[in-house]
Design an enzyme around this catalytic site. Structure first.
Site, PDB file in Angstrom:
ATOM      1  N   THR A 145      -3.238  56.269  80.872  1.00  0.00           N
ATOM      2  CA  THR A 145      -2.905  54.934  80.352  1.00  0.00           C
ATOM      3  C   THR A 145      -1.429  54.599  80.553  1.00  0.00           C
ATOM      4  O   THR A 145      -1.077  53.554  81.110  1.00  0.00           O
ATOM      5  CB  THR A 145      -3.224  54.864  78.837  1.00  0.00           C
ATOM      6  OG1 THR A 145      -4.572  55.247  78.642  1.00  0.00           O
ATOM      7  CG2 THR A 145      -3.011  53.458  78.310  1.00  0.00           C
ATOM      8  N   VAL A 224       8.748  60.544  78.622  1.00  0.00           N
ATOM      9  CA  VAL A 224       8.153  59.819  77.492  1.00  0.00           C
ATOM     10  C   VAL A 224       6.858  60.509  77.068  1.00  0.00           C
ATOM     11  O   VAL A 224       6.049  59.940  76.354  1.00  0.00           O
ATOM     12  CB  VAL A 224       7.864  58.332  77.826  1.00  0.00           C
ATOM     13  CG1 VAL A 224       9.161  57.559  77.988  1.00  0.00           C
ATOM     14  CG2 VAL A 224       6.994  58.197  79.086  1.00  0.00           C
ATOM     15  N   ALA A 225       6.663  61.766  77.551  1.00  0.00           N
ATOM     16  CA  ALA A 225       5.405  62.476  77.279  1.00  0.00           C
ATOM     17  C   ALA A 225       5.536  63.315  76.005  1.00  0.00           C
ATOM     18  O   ALA A 225       5.279  62.818  74.899  1.00  0.00           O
ATOM     19  CB  ALA A 225       5.025  63.333  78.474  1.00  0.00           C
ATOM     20  N   ARG A 226       5.956  64.567  76.175  1.00  0.00           N
ATOM     21  CA  ARG A 226       6.203  65.467  75.049  1.00  0.00           C
ATOM     22  C   ARG A 226       7.355  66.367  75.439  1.00  0.00           C
ATOM     23  O   ARG A 226       7.470  66.775  76.613  1.00  0.00           O
ATOM     24  CB  ARG A 226       4.978  66.334  74.750  1.00  0.00           C
ATOM     25  CG  ARG A 226       3.890  65.650  73.942  1.00  0.00           C
ATOM     26  CD  ARG A 226       4.275  65.449  72.467  1.00  0.00           C
ATOM     27  NE  ARG A 226       3.207  64.809  71.707  1.00  0.00           N
ATOM     28  CZ  ARG A 226       3.085  63.493  71.531  1.00  0.00           C
ATOM     29  NH1 ARG A 226       3.973  62.673  72.072  1.00  0.00           N
ATOM     30  NH2 ARG A 226       2.096  63.011  70.808  1.00  0.00           N
ATOM     31  N   ASP A 250      12.625  60.313  75.410  1.00  0.00           N
ATOM     32  CA  ASP A 250      12.083  59.823  74.134  1.00  0.00           C
ATOM     33  C   ASP A 250      11.546  60.973  73.297  1.00  0.00           C
ATOM     34  O   ASP A 250      11.258  60.801  72.113  1.00  0.00           O
ATOM     35  CB  ASP A 250      10.950  58.822  74.422  1.00  0.00           C
ATOM     36  CG  ASP A 250      10.436  58.149  73.160  1.00  0.00           C
ATOM     37  OD1 ASP A 250      11.277  57.722  72.336  1.00  0.00           O
ATOM     38  OD2 ASP A 250       9.202  58.057  72.976  1.00  0.00           O
ATOM     39  N   GLU A 255      12.260  67.966  67.251  1.00  0.00           N
ATOM     40  CA  GLU A 255      12.523  66.603  66.778  1.00  0.00           C
ATOM     41  C   GLU A 255      12.639  66.613  65.260  1.00  0.00           C
ATOM     42  O   GLU A 255      11.850  67.293  64.606  1.00  0.00           O
ATOM     43  CB  GLU A 255      11.391  65.661  67.220  1.00  0.00           C
ATOM     44  CG  GLU A 255      11.339  65.521  68.734  1.00  0.00           C
ATOM     45  CD  GLU A 255      10.196  64.618  69.216  1.00  0.00           C
ATOM     46  OE1 GLU A 255       9.532  63.999  68.376  1.00  0.00           O
ATOM     47  OE2 GLU A 255       9.972  64.549  70.422  1.00  0.00           O
ATOM     48  N   HIS A 274      12.161  59.278  69.684  1.00  0.00           N
ATOM     49  CA  HIS A 274      10.693  59.249  69.774  1.00  0.00           C
ATOM     50  C   HIS A 274      10.135  57.911  69.294  1.00  0.00           C
ATOM     51  O   HIS A 274       9.385  57.837  68.316  1.00  0.00           O
ATOM     52  CB  HIS A 274      10.056  60.413  68.997  1.00  0.00           C
ATOM     53  CG  HIS A 274       8.652  60.713  69.477  1.00  0.00           C
ATOM     54  ND1 HIS A 274       8.113  61.978  69.498  1.00  0.00           N
ATOM     55  CD2 HIS A 274       7.673  59.908  69.970  1.00  0.00           C
ATOM     56  CE1 HIS A 274       6.873  61.924  69.962  1.00  0.00           C
ATOM     57  NE2 HIS A 274       6.587  60.676  70.261  1.00  0.00           N
TER      58      HIS A 274
HETATM   59  P1  NAD Z   1      -4.037  59.600  78.869  1.00  0.00           P
HETATM   60  O1  NAD Z   1      -4.976  60.651  78.450  1.00  0.00           O
HETATM   61  O2  NAD Z   1      -4.535  58.230  79.111  1.00  0.00           O
HETATM   62  O3  NAD Z   1      -3.293  60.072  80.231  1.00  0.00           O
HETATM   63  C1  NAD Z   1      -2.890  61.385  80.516  1.00  0.00           C
HETATM   64  C2  NAD Z   1      -3.083  61.613  82.015  1.00  0.00           C
HETATM   65  O4  NAD Z   1      -2.461  62.843  82.403  1.00  0.00           O
HETATM   66  C3  NAD Z   1      -4.557  61.715  82.409  1.00  0.00           C
HETATM   67  O5  NAD Z   1      -4.789  60.900  83.535  1.00  0.00           O
HETATM   68  C4  NAD Z   1      -4.721  63.194  82.757  1.00  0.00           C
HETATM   69  O6  NAD Z   1      -5.709  63.408  83.720  1.00  0.00           O
HETATM   70  C5  NAD Z   1      -3.344  63.503  83.297  1.00  0.00           C
HETATM   71  N1  NAD Z   1      -3.034  64.940  83.349  1.00  0.00           N
HETATM   72  C6  NAD Z   1      -3.329  65.898  82.446  1.00  0.00           C
HETATM   73  N2  NAD Z   1      -2.868  67.081  82.863  1.00  0.00           N
HETATM   74  C7  NAD Z   1      -2.263  66.879  84.042  1.00  0.00           C
HETATM   75  C8  NAD Z   1      -1.593  67.722  84.973  1.00  0.00           C
HETATM   76  N3  NAD Z   1      -1.474  69.028  84.751  1.00  0.00           N
HETATM   77  N4  NAD Z   1      -1.082  67.155  86.076  1.00  0.00           N
HETATM   78  C9  NAD Z   1      -1.214  65.833  86.317  1.00  0.00           C
HETATM   79  N5  NAD Z   1      -1.841  64.998  85.487  1.00  0.00           N
HETATM   80  C10 NAD Z   1      -2.364  65.519  84.370  1.00  0.00           C
HETATM   81  O7  NAD Z   1      -2.903  59.591  77.777  1.00  0.00           O
HETATM   82  P2  NAD Z   1      -1.724  58.519  77.582  1.00  0.00           P
HETATM   83  O8  NAD Z   1      -2.083  57.574  76.503  1.00  0.00           O
HETATM   84  O9  NAD Z   1      -1.306  57.980  78.900  1.00  0.00           O
HETATM   85  O10 NAD Z   1      -0.595  59.468  76.995  1.00  0.00           O
HETATM   86  C11 NAD Z   1      -0.079  60.558  77.761  1.00  0.00           C
HETATM   87  C12 NAD Z   1       0.768  61.448  76.886  1.00  0.00           C
HETATM   88  O11 NAD Z   1       1.935  60.728  76.508  1.00  0.00           O
HETATM   89  C13 NAD Z   1       0.095  61.834  75.566  1.00  0.00           C
HETATM   90  O12 NAD Z   1      -0.681  63.001  75.705  1.00  0.00           O
HETATM   91  C14 NAD Z   1       1.269  62.027  74.637  1.00  0.00           C
HETATM   92  O13 NAD Z   1       1.658  63.383  74.604  1.00  0.00           O
HETATM   93  C15 NAD Z   1       2.375  61.191  75.243  1.00  0.00           C
HETATM   94  N6  NAD Z   1       2.679  60.016  74.397  1.00  0.00           N
HETATM   95  C16 NAD Z   1       3.960  59.814  74.016  1.00  0.00           C
HETATM   96  C17 NAD Z   1       4.274  58.728  73.214  1.00  0.00           C
HETATM   97  C18 NAD Z   1       5.689  58.453  72.803  1.00  0.00           C
HETATM   98  O14 NAD Z   1       5.896  57.892  71.754  1.00  0.00           O
HETATM   99  N7  NAD Z   1       6.662  58.809  73.607  1.00  0.00           N
HETATM  100  C19 NAD Z   1       3.264  57.849  72.788  1.00  0.00           C
HETATM  101  C20 NAD Z   1       1.970  58.066  73.221  1.00  0.00           C
HETATM  102  C21 NAD Z   1       1.692  59.156  74.020  1.00  0.00           C
END
Ligand code: NAD
Length: 308
Positions: A145, A224-226, A250, A255, A274
């Site tokens: 997403t 912006v992931a983790r 982020d 944290e 964050h």
């Molecule tokens: P999502 O599940 O829609 O997308 C994650 C994508 O990563 C999927 O397409 C998955 O197939 C892919 N993926 C997983 N492992 C992988 C790898 N080893 N190599 C390549 N691609 C891989 O989730 P999202 O809503 O897009 O959110 C992604 C991440 O962002 C969440 O898991 C969360 O940790 C983080 N997040 C951070 C915040 C923030 O405030 N900064 C907010 C929401 C989510």
């Protein structure tokens, strides 16, 4: 069992106002109630929560209000047969705008001018420093997403967008897709590497010494992931050694980011506390998702965003 009650655990206050969130369930066919610790749950209870707790394993269904559910033990949920859902799917624009904000600032220098504004100083950057995002290459790692929303926006700005994903299915706006085992090929030419993967054993320390070495010296990391997706010590070393140019962050290994972290001190490291998903209607977006799943649960349909 049909659900009879939705409990909202007070830990949701980490990201949303709990009362407003509960109010958002006014039209739900079952009552919603805010609860604290020390309560027991049964098979007719649904729980919406930020933190995991062992008692939830007795509930009928648990919803993690975050997209990243890495703190929940999915094996345990599967063993107990309790469905666990998360809030992915609603962070496309919020989190990608934070990534774009960092990228635009690192290119156009808003963060540096603001630093000097604090001293009422009309600061002139070196001629070589500002650049445009247009025509620069960005590598988006993880095309879910948030990754897709980031890619679309980068494409709209005229950037050259490549990505890393496990399947080679095409993504709008992404000119080339690399499999995760070709990470180095994917990032070595990129001006920006944007991390939008979940934190899993496979993505832990995904960017470390070898990757920073492979990256361009004028490259920026946007996380912006983790936090643990980046080896933070290696990042600090790479920044200190000018192996890369800067970062927009982020999320962090710890944290809130500790006061003594060297990351605070770099001119071209932008630190967000964050706040990737922060918007004034976040509680409504999550409530909509939960309400849809209550409906699905009651009619025995598959739950949306089921992760265990
Ligand atoms: P999502 O599940 O829609 O997308 C994650 C994508 O990563 C999927 O397409 C998955 O197939 C892919 N993926 C997983 N492992 C992988 C790898 N080893 N190599 C390549 N691609 C891989 O989730 P999202 O809503 O897009 O959110 C992604 C991440 O962002 C969440 O898991 C969360 O940790 C983080 N997040 C951070 C915040 C923030 O405030 N900064 C907010 C929401 C989510």
């Amino acid at each position: 069992h049909e659900l009879e009650q939705l409990y909202v655990h007070e830990s949701v206050e980490n990201v949303i106002p709990p009362e407003a969130f509960v109010e958002a369930f006014d039209d739900l066919p079952i009552p919603a109630e805010l609860v604290g610790d020390g309560r027991e749950y049964g098979p007719t209870d649904a729980v919406a929560t930020y933190v995991p707790q062992p008692e939830y394993l007795d509930a009928g269904w648990v919803h993690c209000i975050r997209a990243g559910y890495d703190e929940f033990d999915t094996d345990e949920y599967e063993r107990e047969g309790v469905p666990l859902t998360n809030s992915s799917g609603i962070h496309g624009s919020t989190v990608s705008e934070v990534a774009l904000n960092c990228m635009l600032s690192l290119a156009r220098l808003g963060h540096r001018y603001r630093d000097h504004q604090n001293d009422r100083e009309w600061w002139e950057p070196p001629y070589e420093r500002p650049f445009t995002l247009e025509n620069e290459r960005v590598c988006v790692v993880g095309l879910g997403t948030i990754g897709e929303a980031t890619a679309t926006r980068c494409d709209a700005l005229g950037m050259d967008v490549v990505g890393v994903r496990r399947s080679d299915e095409p993504v709008p706006g992404v000119s080339e897709i690399f499999s995760p085992d070709r990470l180095h090929d994917a990032i070595e030419d990129a001006r920006f590497v944007v991390l939008t993967v979940p934190h899993t054993p496979a993505t832990d320390d995904m960017l470390s010494d070898a990757e920073f070495e492979a990256m361009r010296e004028d490259a920026y990391v946007i996380n912006v992931a983790r936090g643990p997706v980046v080896d933070e010590d290696a990042l600090v070393e790479a920044l200190e050694a000018d192996e890369i140019a800067g970062a927009g962050l982020d999320v962090f290994e710890t944290e809130p980011l500790p006061e003594e972290s060297p990351l605070w001190g770099f001119d071209d490291v932008i630190i967000f506390p964050h706040k990737g998903s922060a918007t004034n209607r976040y509680h409504l977006d999550i409530a909509e998702l939960v309400a849809e799943n209550v409906e699905r649960y009651q009619s025995d349909e598959e739950l949306k965003n089921r992760v265990a």
